[in-house]
Design an enzyme around this catalytic site. Sequence first.
Site, PDB file in Angstrom:
ATOM      1  N   LYS A   1       1.010  -1.084  -0.154  1.00  0.00           N
ATOM      2  CA  LYS A   1      -0.335  -0.441  -0.541  1.00  0.00           C
ATOM      3  C   LYS A   1       1.170   1.809   0.239  1.00  0.00           C
ATOM      4  O   LYS A   1       1.885   1.250   0.557  1.00  0.00           O
ATOM      5  CB  LYS A   1      -1.059   0.069   1.399  1.00  0.00           C
ATOM      6  CG  LYS A   1      -1.775   1.394   1.360  1.00  0.00           C
ATOM      7  CD  LYS A   1      -2.193   0.708   2.461  1.00  0.00           C
ATOM      8  CE  LYS A   1      -3.540   2.240   2.758  1.00  0.00           C
ATOM      9  NZ  LYS A   1      -4.650   1.657   4.154  1.00  0.00           N
TER      10      LYS A   1
ATOM     11  N   SER B   1      -9.772   1.726   3.335  1.00  0.00           N
ATOM     12  CA  SER B   1      -8.616   2.351   2.666  1.00  0.00           C
ATOM     13  C   SER B   1      -7.649   1.623   2.028  1.00  0.00           C
ATOM     14  O   SER B   1      -7.532   2.167   0.587  1.00  0.00           O
ATOM     15  CB  SER B   1      -7.552   3.273   3.198  1.00  0.00           C
ATOM     16  OG  SER B   1      -7.074   2.886   4.122  1.00  0.00           O
TER      17      SER B   1
ATOM     18  N   SER C   1      -9.047  -0.852   7.417  1.00  0.00           N
ATOM     19  CA  SER C   1      -8.952  -0.825   6.160  1.00  0.00           C
ATOM     20  C   SER C   1      -8.004  -1.747   5.940  1.00  0.00           C
ATOM     21  O   SER C   1      -7.771  -1.742   4.717  1.00  0.00           O
ATOM     22  CB  SER C   1      -8.340   0.667   6.049  1.00  0.00           C
ATOM     23  OG  SER C   1      -8.539   1.399   5.708  1.00  0.00           O
TER      24      SER C   1
HETATM   25  N1  GLN Z   1     -12.855   3.672   7.043  1.00  0.00           N
HETATM   26  C1  GLN Z   1     -11.894   3.877   8.243  1.00  0.00           C
HETATM   27  C2  GLN Z   1     -11.560   5.377   8.431  1.00  0.00           C
HETATM   28  O1  GLN Z   1     -11.807   6.019   7.292  1.00  0.00           O
HETATM   29  C3  GLN Z   1     -10.576   2.960   8.218  1.00  0.00           C
HETATM   30  C4  GLN Z   1      -9.614   3.782   8.126  1.00  0.00           C
HETATM   31  C5  GLN Z   1      -8.167   3.247   7.693  1.00  0.00           C
HETATM   32  O2  GLN Z   1      -8.570   2.008   8.973  1.00  0.00           O
HETATM   33  N2  GLN Z   1      -6.876   3.297   7.295  1.00  0.00           N
HETATM   34  O3  GLN Z   1     -10.884   6.366   9.313  1.00  0.00           O
END
Ligand code: GLN
Length: 475
Positions: free
Chosen positions: A77, A152, A176
């Site tokens: 990532k 994400s 994420s």
């Molecule tokens: N959807 C969550 C957020 O926007 C999780 C993001 C993540 O785990 N990096 O914070």
Amino acid sequence: MFSFQSINKYHSFLKENVDGCTIAVDHYLKEIEKKKHLHSFLEVFAEEAILRAKELDEKRKLGKPLGRLHGVVVGIKDVICYKGHVVSAGSKILENFKSIYNATVVEKLLQEDAIIIGRQNCDEFAMGSSNENSAYGVVRNAIDESRVPGGSSGGSAVSVQAGLTMISLGSDTGGSVRQPADFCGVVGLKPSYGRISRYGLIAYASSFDQIGIFSKTVEDAALCLEVVSGVDDFDSTVSEKPVPAYASELKIAPRKYKIAYFRQALEHPGLDPEMKATITQLINQLKLDGHTVDPIEFDLLNHIVPTYYVLTTAEASSNLSRFDAVRFGYRAPLVNSDLNDMYKASRSAGFGKEVQRRIMLGTFVLSAGYFDAYFTKAQQVRRILLNKSIEVFAQYEAIISPTVPSTAFKIGEKSDDQVAMFLADIYTVFANLVGIPAISIPLFTHSNSLPFGLQIMTNHFEETALLQLSDRLMN
Ligand code: GLN
């Protein structure tokens, strides 16, 4: 024709094929090119990967000792630092920013002979649940290209889903890794906080962030976890607990588990009714198979998403202050301006809307007049949640739930409704708030033809039980 089933089978293939790594890399580069429109990758390290494959093939020919991830083709990532390579966190503010050192996970992957084939698209600074917040464009779900892959770490999930890498690394601050794994029908593992070093992971919310793994099988996730975990001089939050041989510990005689589920989670009005029915059926089946599966009360369910967003935005506002256009990244072209104007113009142009919203929210909850009402309160709820998890795990080994309340939604469907987007995190953020390991395993297909997963959580550093139970349910 090269085809990948598991790292173990690939390693048998390498025994028969002197040019096996080269064949594999060749295959993946072609697939990545063919499926470019999914936009899983922001950059492909083609030449390097080919060279590395040749080196590894040579190493086998010479009979040298091989690493545990020998020849395994991995994607990372775009928040994980790889020396000499761009790392942009899906943000314009870090466009063309090159890392000057390797993240510990990258070091460990390379030490064990992995081939890093590219850097994968994600929501900007890992903030999002749909991958629509990347400054470099959306990622498409390979099962239905009009749908989001989740976020994400969407690029990393799609990469495993569409057969563009064998495994990939993402990061999970509130879901994420697990949420995109659920939307894409792959395995997504978030280990305990402190299992894997965060050195070289661009921070979103430091007390929540953990690097996680996408794979086709639980066994591959276990092997990768074994490689990337463990103490690190560069990250004092990593646990000193020894790293078990997760992959070989999967091979145990079947046993019965003591499992709990939160009643309110299964009865939540936001949960898709068919998903509820499927999970209820699984619970009944598990009981018939002799496992204990009990409902437990969890009346704090509706508080966990607000708690998560107060604390993570607070941490993010502090973490992201380093992107000041002086030390890092994009600087707006300005003449005759003072330092403040330079900060403002650069940060306004460099950060996307969602990141700006979270920096402002985080700054607000930390500000003098509101600190106690929001930040302190949220910390107190976090402690209560931890107490709850201690109480549950005193009696049970695992907690199961859906991973996400719905299947993958359409691109654009929720991008104007931030609250709906935040609520999609209802089942995943608990594990990050209390620091326990959690996984999403692709057990189900909805009547709308989309996959969805089961989330399993275990107590701190009980990854072995987590992986064993997951493997059992998947086979
Ligand atoms: N959807 C969550 C957020 O926007 C999780 C993001 C993540 O785990 N990096 O914070």
